[in-house]
Design an enzyme around this catalytic site. Structure first.
Site, PDB file in Angstrom:
ATOM      1  N   ASP A  21     -50.366 -25.728  -8.836  1.00 16.25           N
ATOM      2  CA  ASP A  21     -50.892 -26.295 -10.075  1.00 16.25           C
ATOM      3  C   ASP A  21     -49.778 -26.864 -10.955  1.00 16.25           C
ATOM      4  OD1 ASP A  21     -53.280 -26.308 -12.018  1.00 16.25           O
ATOM      5  OD2 ASP A  21     -51.742 -25.316 -13.208  1.00 16.25           O
ATOM      6  N   GLU A  29     -50.246 -30.416  -7.236  1.00 15.79           N
ATOM      7  CA  GLU A  29     -50.932 -31.189  -8.266  1.00 15.79           C
ATOM      8  C   GLU A  29     -49.871 -31.698  -9.233  1.00 15.79           C
ATOM      9  OE1 GLU A  29     -52.148 -29.666 -11.806  1.00 15.79           O
ATOM     10  OE2 GLU A  29     -53.970 -30.835 -11.992  1.00 15.79           O
TER      11      GLU A  29
HETATM   12  C1  NOJ Z   1     -54.334 -28.218 -13.836  1.00 17.04           C
HETATM   13  C2  NOJ Z   1     -55.662 -27.610 -13.528  1.00 17.04           C
HETATM   14  O1  NOJ Z   1     -56.259 -28.371 -12.517  1.00 17.04           O
HETATM   15  C3  NOJ Z   1     -56.451 -27.615 -14.811  1.00 17.04           C
HETATM   16  O2  NOJ Z   1     -57.783 -27.254 -14.600  1.00 17.04           O
HETATM   17  C4  NOJ Z   1     -55.771 -26.693 -15.777  1.00 17.04           C
HETATM   18  O3  NOJ Z   1     -56.421 -26.741 -17.024  1.00 17.04           O
HETATM   19  C5  NOJ Z   1     -54.306 -27.079 -15.951  1.00 17.04           C
HETATM   20  N1  NOJ Z   1     -53.649 -27.356 -14.712  1.00 17.04           N
HETATM   21  C6  NOJ Z   1     -53.561 -25.954 -16.601  1.00 17.04           C
HETATM   22  O4  NOJ Z   1     -53.365 -24.937 -15.666  1.00 17.04           O
END
Ligand code: NOJ
Length: 588
Positions: free
Chosen positions: A239, A307
């Site tokens: 993430d 991500e």
């Molecule tokens: C990316 C995640 O996909 C999202 O849902 C989240 O709010 C943020 N990172 C913070 O962790």
């Protein structure tokens, strides 16, 4: 409508062609070792994202859970999906629905127990399905023991997070140390009464940023990864990777000049808080760790997918850096979310698709993310008529396809959720006047399994977010029964991906009416009309000496049937229609 461009006559509205040819296998031929399934099992995989809270509720509390996922493994078996990634299932106060973790080694009780998790892994493995977990390194919850100890300056934890005094103005007011902004609006600094310092939080106030300049933090997170690897997961979705490091001098970020709203994240150009080069070293460190783990343990190669919404150069460095040091197996390609939309024409599609392939360092697998829990669904971004053609595109592009739950059915955002029922924190924070378009609840509504109460997702009187009322018509069961459905198209497309030509053929993408040199005995041609008007096209150049195009997959509303033969010179496509075809040399 036609227009002259560079001496070419182009149909406006344009059609998109994707062709893969067996004839030029050379360009993308892979060595036997590369094709070894233990090591490269993921290179042509379809990864299905499960948002556990919304997938299936087994105990009637209105919240999806692990037992629910296990009970629905058959859906993947029937659909042909062999890898899933789960949004966070760890202990959390749920201020950001699991992306605020208060214990990385525990499962959130409302999602189940370790026995439920083991059962999921065992049953998934038996069904040939690999499970990837979400790993959230940038921040924990403010309820994590590490944060509580850090706030209390307990020995060994003082620097686990990013703490700063801030500045005191002449009038005595204390203000944050600099102008850094939270992704979810407002200052990225939160005052902590107990410690009498600010802590950095690039997301919600309940998500303090961990301090990766402290080796103890890295070690603690390495241990978390190993812990879950030992529990049988095939890897991690990582993430918010590009937020992990910040400039240590705490320099103010320059204004971006794209918005006048000083609270907006877009107000600043994030040169000191995002995409710092240290991120690559961190990913390389984890790559070595995971590769060692895979070597020393049975099972598949353990992988990482990151991500990070960033420019193409930055993202490509996550595959491997300029020195060739390996990073993650693949950084998510968000181009279908961030770079293309329902106004894009065929040239935009071709340009953006090719950009990834051109920039990607040699020998890696491309990937295409069609949707996720942070963005409107495909049917809502591109239009309900595009569901089949976007899945055709996703599935016939080279490499890895990533599907968000419900996209195989063409689920649609439920934007009409009232403010009272809204639970997404950033949306609640902006208030009733602005929540609607900020909220991510609309794309997180429960999976629509059938036309029973709550779409068969839960027996609760109230689900954690409302079910989209369109479930009565739009649900998995109805789509299984119907002679034609989005789900059936999706199933056919997954099957098609087994073809050697789709895995290893040379790839070309063209906007209609540009000259194409594609020679080959047997090729797959995907034709997509990305316009809202009917298009008649002639692909004989493309089809070369082929007498016919044989239809392999057609959309739900198509006038055509699978198996039907079309003359390459006379193809009529309805608005947004997509066709996956095989070129045939035979007369009939
Ligand atoms: C990316 C995640 O996909 C999202 O849902 C989240 O709010 C943020 N990172 C913070 O962790």
């Amino acid at each position: 409508m036609v227009s002259k461009r560079s001496g070419l006559v182009l149909a406006i509205g344009f059609n998109l062609f994707i062709a893969l040819s067996e004839a030029s296998l050379l360009a993308r031929q892979r060595s036997q070792q590369e094709l070894d399934s233990k090591y490269n099992w993921w290179q042509h995989e379809v990864f299905y994202q499960i948002y556990p809270r919304s997938f299936m509720d087994s105990n009637g509390d209105g919240i999806g859970d692990l037992k629910g996922v296990t009970s629905k493994l058959q859906h993947f078996v029937e659909t042909g999906i062999t890898a899933v990634w789960l949004s966070p299932i760890f202990q959390s106060p749920m201020k950001d629905f699991g992306y605020d973790i208060s214990d990385y080694s525990k499962i959130q009780p409302e999602y189940g127990t370790f026995e439920d998790f083991d059962e999921l892994i065992a049953n998934a493995t038996a069904a040939g399905i690999k499970v990837i977990l979400d790993f959230v390194p940038n921040h924990s919850s403010d309820e994590h023991e590490w944060f509580i100890k850090s706030a209390a300056r307990e020995s060994g934890y003082e620097d686990f997070y990013v703490w700063e005094d801030g500045k005191v103005l002449e009038n005595g007011t204390r203000v944050p140390p600099n102008n850094w902004r939270s992704v979810f609006t407002g200052s990225a600094w939160e005052w902590h009464e107990g410690r009498q310092q600010y802590y950095l939080r690039q997301f919600t106030a309940g998500q303090p940023d961990l301090n990766y300049r402290n080796p103890a933090v890295l070690q603690a997170m390495d241990e978390v990864m190993i812990y879950w690897l030992n529990k049988g997961v095939a890897g991690f979705r990582i993430d918010a990777i590009n937020y992990v490091y910040e400039n240590t001098q705490l320099l103010d970020e320059p204004l971006s000049e794209t918005t006048d709203d000083p609270n907006s994240y877009d107000y600043l150009d994030h040169i000191y808080t995002k995409n710092l080069p240290e991120v690559n070293e961190l990913l390389q460190h984890w790559r070595v760790m995971l590769d060692d783990y895979s070597k020393n343990n049975d099972g598949p190669q353990r992988i990482m997918m990151t991500e990070g919404y960033a420019d193409v150069n930055t993202v490509m460095n996550y595959y491997e850096d300029e020195n060739g040091t390996q990073g993650v197996q693949f950084p998510f390609n968000f181009d279908f979310i961030s770079s293309l939309n329902n106004n894009s024409d065929a040239r935009d599609f071709v340009y953006i698709i090719e950009r990834w392939l051109i920039y990607m360092p040699h020998g890696h697998a491309p990937n295409w993310v069609m949707g996720n829990h942070d963005n409107p669904r495909v049917a809502s971004r591109y239009g309900v008529q595009t569901v089949d053609s976007m899945n055709m595109l996703l599935m016939t592009l080279p490499g890895i396809a990533i599907t968000y739950y419900g996209e195989e059915l063409g689920m649609v955002d439920y934007r009409d959720i009232s403010f009272a029922d809204t639970v997404d924190q950033p949306a609640c924070d902006v208030g009733i006047a602005n929540y609607k378009w900020m909220s991510r609840d609309p794309e997180r509504t429960p999976m629509q399994w059938n036309n029973d109460t709550n779409a068969g997702f839960s027996t609760a009187s109230k689900t954690w977010v409302p079910v989209n009322p369109n479930y009565l018509q739009l649900n998995a069961e109805a789509q299984k029964q119907a002679p034609r459905s989005h789900l059936k198209v999706y199933q056919q497309l997954i099957k098609l991906r087994q073809l050697e030509v789709l895995q290893n053929g040379a790839f070309i993408a063209q906007a209609y009416n540009r000259e194409v040199e594609l020679k080959g005995k047997r090729s797959i041609l995907t034709i997509i009309n990305v316009s809202n008007s009917q298009q008649q096209i002639d692909v004989s150049d493309f089809a070369e000496s082929s007498k016919h195009l044989v239809l392999l997959v057609v959309g739900v509303d198509s006038q055509y049937k699978v198996g039907q033969r079309l003359k390459p010179s006379e193809i009529v496509l309805a608005p947004y229609e997509g066709l996956v075809t095989r070129l045939s040399l035979r007369e009939k």
